[in-house]
Structures are given as C-alpha cells and as structure tokens.
Enzyme design. Structure first.
Site, mmCIF file in Angstrom:
data_model
loop_
_atom_site.group_PDB
_atom_site.id
_atom_site.type_symbol
_atom_site.label_atom_id
_atom_site.label_comp_id
_atom_site.label_asym_id
_atom_site.label_seq_id
_atom_site.Cartn_x
_atom_site.Cartn_y
_atom_site.Cartn_z
ATOM 1 N N SER A 111 18.734 7.140 6.885
ATOM 2 C CA SER A 111 19.702 6.919 7.964
ATOM 3 C C SER A 111 20.987 6.444 7.294
ATOM 4 C CB SER A 111 19.138 5.854 8.905
ATOM 5 O OG SER A 111 20.153 5.060 9.457
ATOM 6 N N TYR B 99 15.636 -2.534 11.556
ATOM 7 C CA TYR B 99 15.851 -1.106 11.285
ATOM 8 C C TYR B 99 16.681 -0.931 10.009
ATOM 9 C CZ TYR B 99 16.869 3.836 12.155
ATOM 10 O OH TYR B 99 16.965 5.205 12.044
#
Ligand code: NDP
Length: 258
Positions: free
Chosen positions: A146, A159
């Site tokens: 990501s 995250y």
C-alpha cells in the site's frame, strides 16, 4: 489478451475472490495460469472461480484463514494434491480496521490487523516457499502492500504498521530466498476502486479531493494493479527481487504545494 506469460503455472491468490485479488486472478488466468483462490468465505470464492472457469480458465477455491498456520499448511497441501505444483503466491488478503486515534486503538483490533496483513504474509510465504524449494521451483511471491509501506496516514496506526512491515518482510524474504531462485516483490497500490470502497471514493468530497491529489486524475482500477502483478510474476522480471512497484497515479510523487 495477446500475451500468455504464465502458461503451466499454478498460483495461489489469497483474498482472490473479490477486489484487487480477483482482478489479479482474472489477469493471471487470462495469461494461462491455474488459479487457487484462498479466503475465509467460500461462497464468494466459489462464485469467482466459476467466473474464471466460464472464461476458459482452470480455477478452484479453498477455504483458508491466512492468520492460522494450520489452515495455511492445509491450503498449500490441498493445492499440491490437486495440481501437483506451486509456482506463484500472491499475498493479497488484507483488512483495514484498527482505525482511530492511536490513543484509542483496542489491542484486539491492533492484533487482528497485524495478524491478517503481516503475519498472514509470513505464514503463507513460508509455507509456499518450503514447497517451492522442495520442488526446485524458481517461484514468485508477490505481496500487496500500500502507499502506507512508505507514508503514514492519520488514525490508521495498525494498518500503516502492517504495510510498513510487509515492505520489509518482502525484502527479508527476497534475501533469504534468492539462493533458491525464488523472487519476492511488493506491489504498492494507491487508491484503487473496488466494490468495498467505490461508494466512498466516487462520492463527494472524496471524489474531488482525489482528483486533485492524484496527478493522473483519480483512483486506479484493479486492472492497473493486475498488470503490474502479472509482469512481476512472469519471466520478464528475472532480475527483480526485493522491489516495490508503486501504482498510485503519481500520488506519492506530488508534494501538492501550489
Ligand atoms: P477487499 O476488502 O475487497 O478484499 C479483501 C480480501 O481479503 C477478501 O477476499 C477477504 O476475503 C480476504 N481476507 C481478509 N482477511 C482474510 C483472512 N484472515 N484470511 C484469508 N483471506 C482474508 O480488499 P481490496 O481488494 O481493496 O484489497 C486487497 C489488498 O490490497 C489488501 O491487502 C489491501 O490492504 C490492499 N490495498 C487496497 C487498496 C485499495 O484502494 N483497494 C489500496 C492499497 C492497498 P474473506 O473475508 O472471505 O476472507
């Protein structure tokens, strides 16, 4: 699809029944790979493998929770029982969650995000690599990272930490598995439209703010990620390992000071 670069290859794609994972499954199948979709919900995975078979591919679904070492071992064993080999692992399964100010994150939420996004990548990679080494397969492992591999966001500590870990785990796996000819790389998507997030990303105010922040004009599609994944899984990337390919329409390159 004119290019068929994955003919004869068997690929496990975790979380491959929807979103980015299904985009990768469709692309790999169109390039000749046999696809094993692994996730917790068999209903979704079965529907997606049926779609791949209807398009002429070979695919099956196996229920597996990537956070559970026993289920991960069973997944790899079942793949070998059915197809006899394993060439490619795509560690795509992931979850958000644990969102909120760092002062308020519950331990259980932190652990669930880290277990899925980071420990799951370790467990699946170890199980897959053991088989590749035993079969002398010069395999490929692709980890879906990501932008949070490189940059933090507010209220997303679990995250962000998990994806930062995925980048460094990619490099550690690449170094350890290089002697066996197994290449390990990371694909780092920016905003990508999937069923889960498209209502938010295509509505205001996010729509306008993304179009301003992303030099190429807005969110990408699963096909953009799948094209990069197919390149890294193919014989065209033979001297690339430990790398991260950012697919963000220029977002991270743009300082946005005008
Ligand atoms: P989705 O929510 O659409 O899909 C997530 C998939 O992961 C589902 O198939 C889900 O299946 C599976 N999954 C979740 N937990 C587990 C588990 N414990 N074991 C096995 N499978 C699991 O997500 P996206 O397609 O958006 O995201 C895919 C990956 O891409 C993730 O790693 C995400 O972090 C990353 N990413 C996505 C971006 C985006 O904009 N979409 C941007 C940057 C990164 P099930 O629930 O049945 O287990």
């Amino acid at each position: 699809m004119d290019t068929v670069r994955l003919s004869g290859k068997v690929a496990i794609i975790t979380g491959g029944g929807q979103g980015i994972g299904f985009g990768i499954a469709q692309r790999f199948a169109s390039e000749g790979a046999t696809i094993v979709i692994a996730q917790r919900s068999l209903e979704k995975a079965d529907a997606s493998t049926a779609q791949l078979r209807a398009a002429g591919g070979e695919a099956c679904a196996i229920r597996a929770d990537v956070t559970d070492p026993g289920q991960v071992d069973s997944l790899v064993r079942a793949t070998l029982d059915r197809y006899g080999r394993l060439d490619i692992l795509v560690n795509n399964a992931g979850r958000a969650g644990g969102n909120g100010p760092v002062l308020e994150i519950e331990f259980a939420a932190w652990r669930s995000v880290i277990d899925t996004n980071l420990t799951g990548v370790f467990l699946c990679s170890q199980a897959a690599a053991r088989v590749m080494v035993a079969q002398s397969v010069r395999g490929r492992i692709l980890n879906i990272g990501s932008l949070n591999c490189f940059s933090a966001q507010k209220n997303a500590a679990a995250y962000v930490a998990s994806k930062g870990g995925v980048l460094m785990l990619t490099k550690a796996l690449a170094v350890d598995l290089a002697p066996y000819g197994i290449l390990v790389n990371c694909v780092a998507p920016g905003s990508i439209l999937v069923e889960r997030n498209s209502p938010a990303l295509t509505a205001e105010p996010l729509k306008t703010s993304l179009s301003k922040a992303i030099p190429l004009g807005g969110p990408g599609s699963v096909d953009h990620v799948a094209a990069a994944a197919a390149f890294l899984a193919s014989g065209e990337s033979e001297f690339i390992t430990g790398a991260a390919l950012i697919i963000d329409g220029g977002y991270l390159s743009y300082a946005r000071i005008e």
